[in-house]
Design a protein around this motif. Sequence first.
Motif, PDB file in Angstrom:
ATOM      1  N   PHE A 299       7.464  24.837 -33.436  1.00 53.02           N
ATOM      2  CA  PHE A 299       6.525  24.146 -34.291  1.00 53.02           C
ATOM      3  C   PHE A 299       6.782  22.575 -33.632  1.00 53.02           C
ATOM      4  CE2 PHE A 299       7.488  27.472 -36.814  1.00 53.02           C
ATOM      5  CZ  PHE A 299       6.046  27.761 -37.485  1.00 53.02           C
ATOM      6  N   ALA A 300       5.626  21.959 -33.238  1.00 54.50           N
ATOM      7  CA  ALA A 300       5.715  20.572 -32.857  1.00 54.50           C
ATOM      8  C   ALA A 300       6.107  19.661 -34.054  1.00 54.50           C
ATOM      9  CB  ALA A 300       4.681  19.887 -32.477  1.00 54.50           C
ATOM     10  N   ALA A 301       6.775  18.452 -33.882  1.00 57.82           N
ATOM     11  CA  ALA A 301       7.236  17.541 -34.890  1.00 57.82           C
ATOM     12  C   ALA A 301       8.371  17.796 -35.806  1.00 57.82           C
ATOM     13  CB  ALA A 301       6.163  17.087 -35.790  1.00 57.82           C
ATOM     14  N   GLY A 302       9.100  17.192 -36.324  1.00 56.05           N
ATOM     15  CA  GLY A 302      10.385  17.683 -37.164  1.00 56.05           C
ATOM     16  C   GLY A 302      10.295  16.622 -38.444  1.00 56.05           C
TER      17      GLY A 302
ATOM     18  N   THR B 155       2.357  12.735 -30.277  1.00 54.74           N
ATOM     19  CA  THR B 155       2.035  11.827 -29.089  1.00 54.74           C
ATOM     20  C   THR B 155       1.933  12.320 -27.822  1.00 54.74           C
ATOM     21  OG1 THR B 155       2.712   9.879 -30.452  1.00 54.74           O
ATOM     22  CG2 THR B 155       2.318   9.659 -28.384  1.00 54.74           C
ATOM     23  N   ASN B 156       3.465  12.658 -27.190  1.00 53.84           N
ATOM     24  CA  ASN B 156       3.539  13.292 -26.070  1.00 53.84           C
ATOM     25  C   ASN B 156       3.289  14.739 -25.955  1.00 53.84           C
ATOM     26  OD1 ASN B 156       3.642  10.828 -24.639  1.00 53.84           O
ATOM     27  ND2 ASN B 156       5.848  10.441 -25.195  1.00 53.84           N
ATOM     28  N   GLY B 157       3.617  15.582 -27.051  1.00 61.92           N
ATOM     29  CA  GLY B 157       3.188  16.874 -27.125  1.00 61.92           C
ATOM     30  C   GLY B 157       4.648  17.753 -26.899  1.00 61.92           C
ATOM     31  N   VAL B 158       4.604  18.782 -27.372  1.00 61.41           N
ATOM     32  CA  VAL B 158       5.489  19.922 -27.123  1.00 61.41           C
ATOM     33  C   VAL B 158       5.119  21.062 -26.337  1.00 61.41           C
ATOM     34  CG1 VAL B 158       7.080  21.405 -28.314  1.00 61.41           C
ATOM     35  CG2 VAL B 158       6.845  19.157 -29.362  1.00 61.41           C
ATOM     36  N   LEU B 159       5.427  21.091 -25.289  1.00 63.68           N
ATOM     37  CA  LEU B 159       4.969  22.065 -24.304  1.00 63.68           C
ATOM     38  C   LEU B 159       5.898  23.672 -24.243  1.00 63.68           C
ATOM     39  CD1 LEU B 159       3.518  20.163 -21.229  1.00 63.68           C
ATOM     40  CD2 LEU B 159       2.573  20.355 -23.571  1.00 63.68           C
TER      41      LEU B 159
ATOM     42  N   CYS C  98      10.855  18.551 -32.407  1.00 61.87           N
ATOM     43  CA  CYS C  98      10.123  19.806 -32.773  1.00 61.87           C
ATOM     44  C   CYS C  98      11.163  20.481 -33.820  1.00 61.87           C
ATOM     45  CB  CYS C  98      10.087  20.570 -31.552  1.00 61.87           C
ATOM     46  SG  CYS C  98      11.496  21.199 -30.646  1.00 61.87           S
ATOM     47  N   ARG C  99      10.550  21.498 -34.489  1.00 62.25           N
ATOM     48  CA  ARG C  99      11.483  22.399 -35.369  1.00 62.25           C
ATOM     49  C   ARG C  99      11.424  23.836 -34.635  1.00 62.25           C
ATOM     50  NH1 ARG C  99       6.657  21.087 -37.218  1.00 62.25           N
ATOM     51  NH2 ARG C  99       5.655  22.414 -39.100  1.00 62.25           N
TER      52      ARG C  99
ATOM     53  N   GLU D 236       0.730  23.874 -25.056  1.00 56.47           N
ATOM     54  CA  GLU D 236       1.058  23.097 -26.106  1.00 56.47           C
ATOM     55  C   GLU D 236       0.961  23.726 -27.397  1.00 56.47           C
ATOM     56  OE1 GLU D 236       0.548  18.340 -27.592  1.00 56.47           O
ATOM     57  OE2 GLU D 236      -0.710  19.283 -25.905  1.00 56.47           O
ATOM     58  N   ILE D 237       2.054  23.259 -28.214  1.00 54.54           N
ATOM     59  CA  ILE D 237       2.323  23.934 -29.401  1.00 54.54           C
ATOM     60  C   ILE D 237       2.084  22.846 -30.531  1.00 54.54           C
ATOM     61  CG2 ILE D 237       4.063  24.781 -31.244  1.00 54.54           C
ATOM     62  CD1 ILE D 237       3.604  26.471 -29.070  1.00 54.54           C
ATOM     63  N   SER D 238       1.237  23.130 -31.381  1.00 53.08           N
ATOM     64  CA  SER D 238       0.732  22.216 -32.707  1.00 53.08           C
ATOM     65  C   SER D 238       1.667  22.037 -33.697  1.00 53.08           C
ATOM     66  CB  SER D 238      -0.515  22.734 -33.196  1.00 53.08           C
ATOM     67  OG  SER D 238      -0.442  23.718 -33.997  1.00 53.08           O
ATOM     68  N   VAL D 239       1.255  21.224 -34.528  1.00 51.81           N
ATOM     69  CA  VAL D 239       2.565  21.059 -35.809  1.00 51.81           C
ATOM     70  C   VAL D 239       2.471  22.054 -36.519  1.00 51.81           C
ATOM     71  CG1 VAL D 239       2.843  19.647 -37.821  1.00 51.81           C
ATOM     72  CG2 VAL D 239       2.004  18.541 -35.792  1.00 51.81           C
ATOM     73  N   CYS D 240       1.581  23.101 -36.696  1.00 52.59           N
ATOM     74  CA  CYS D 240       1.456  24.027 -37.514  1.00 52.59           C
ATOM     75  C   CYS D 240       1.712  25.500 -36.626  1.00 52.59           C
ATOM     76  CB  CYS D 240       0.093  24.349 -38.296  1.00 52.59           C
ATOM     77  SG  CYS D 240      -0.112  23.143 -39.429  1.00 52.59           S
ATOM     78  N   GLY D 241       1.981  25.245 -35.271  1.00 51.62           N
ATOM     79  CA  GLY D 241       2.562  26.445 -34.460  1.00 51.62           C
ATOM     80  C   GLY D 241       1.667  27.087 -33.953  1.00 51.62           C
ATOM     81  N   ASP D 242       0.318  26.688 -33.674  1.00 51.37           N
ATOM     82  CA  ASP D 242      -0.763  27.137 -33.072  1.00 51.37           C
ATOM     83  C   ASP D 242      -0.670  26.987 -31.535  1.00 51.37           C
ATOM     84  OD1 ASP D 242      -2.014  28.590 -35.056  1.00 51.37           O
ATOM     85  OD2 ASP D 242      -3.512  27.083 -35.286  1.00 51.37           O
ATOM     86  N   VAL D 243      -1.185  27.811 -30.502  1.00 47.61           N
ATOM     87  CA  VAL D 243      -1.055  27.561 -29.132  1.00 47.61           C
ATOM     88  C   VAL D 243      -2.306  27.044 -28.562  1.00 47.61           C
ATOM     89  CG1 VAL D 243      -0.261  28.789 -26.913  1.00 47.61           C
ATOM     90  CG2 VAL D 243       0.732  29.310 -29.200  1.00 47.61           C
TER      91      VAL D 243
END
Length: 420
Positions: free
Chosen positions: A156-159, A187-191, A141-142, A210-217
């Motif tokens: 945000f999910a993913a770095g 894959t396993n998500g950022v909660l 995440c970032r 769960e947070i998406s790559v673009c930061g939505d909830v």
Amino acid sequence: MFSPGPEEPCAPGKEPAKYGELVVLGYNGALPNGDRGRRKSRFALYKRPKANGVKPSTVHVISTPQASKAISCKGQHSISYTLSRNQTVVVEYTHDKDTDMFQVGRSTESPIDFVVTDTISGSQNSDEAQITQSTISRFACRIVCDRSEPYTARIFAAGFDSSKNIFLGEKAAKWKNPDGHMDGLTTNGVLVMHPRGGFTEESQPGLWREISVCGDVYTLRETRSAQQRGKLVESETNVLQDGSLIDLCGATLLWRTADGLFHAPTQKHIEALRQEINAARPQCPVGLNTLAFPSISRKEVVEEKQPWAYLSCGHVHGYHNWGHRSDTEANERECPMCRTVGPYVPLWLGCEAGFYVDAGPPTHAFTPCGHVCSEKSAKYWSQIPLPHGTHAFHAACPFCATQLVGEQNCIRLIFQAPVD
């Protein structure tokens, strides 16, 4: 950057602004083998000498892998969404002078600011308990912080990897939003869970999202890595608040804001509480010997004067060898004071100040691990459901990650004052 180093000077005599700190749950002030470099139990985020944030700019729809590679090799940050063999959407990111970006993940490559590995519950000092296959993403995440006050932090999910790329392959959950922009899940998500009422003694647990790559909830998927995303929660945002929990599927991080930490107890405060409780000279009610919590630097070694407690009733004793019952489990004993049968364990002071919601005296112990902290802190963590595995949730001790048991998940300790 975690603090101003020799190669990163800030104004003479002036500390850079602190955005906040991430504290890894399950560690009592340090990693078992010591904090080293970017791998530690607590990470401070400071304003960088120069902004390194990025924001989305140009969108390319590409039909050949060669064209996709050409864009990702331009040296700019980008996110690639592979829709099929013949179609990839690449979103280029451009420099953002108003934000600082910090990345968290399992990778030790240079784009990762904070290296996080799987937390093994209860194994404060076991080297042999090695994780065979980690579920934490290499670039998990970032966190993006505004460089101007009030220094809002967003997750945000993913770095971005060493090629400045985030790549969502064909199998990753991804979609195009009604406004046209692409988004996806790891894959396993950022909660994330934001406590209701902030991080205070009055707080209540919020809902895990769960947070998406673009930061939505989004609401949670059916299982951790399911293909189908949850429902968009438009009323909530990815802004971190004091006490927000971030779960990376293998490790959970607590976010403390700079303001929250300013009002929180410190390591010195906890040491003063330890000395105060020892100065009262609590006694073993049977052996009448004086008990003392070991110093914070010796928090792994059971000492002769260490307090032990019966976790069913809370009576505090010194160590003794009697009370075994043939009809109970090996670690269960009968309390000589009240005849209650239950686990009998050494007590350890909770030393990670970031986990305390107040500065109260250490009066309560988590069951079954025996970590001791203030009543309000113990009751707060006893009610927080933490993700476990791919779809389970349970309360756990913040100091060692042991799953909590018993009616309340914690017990009030009953110390005996000296008889003289």
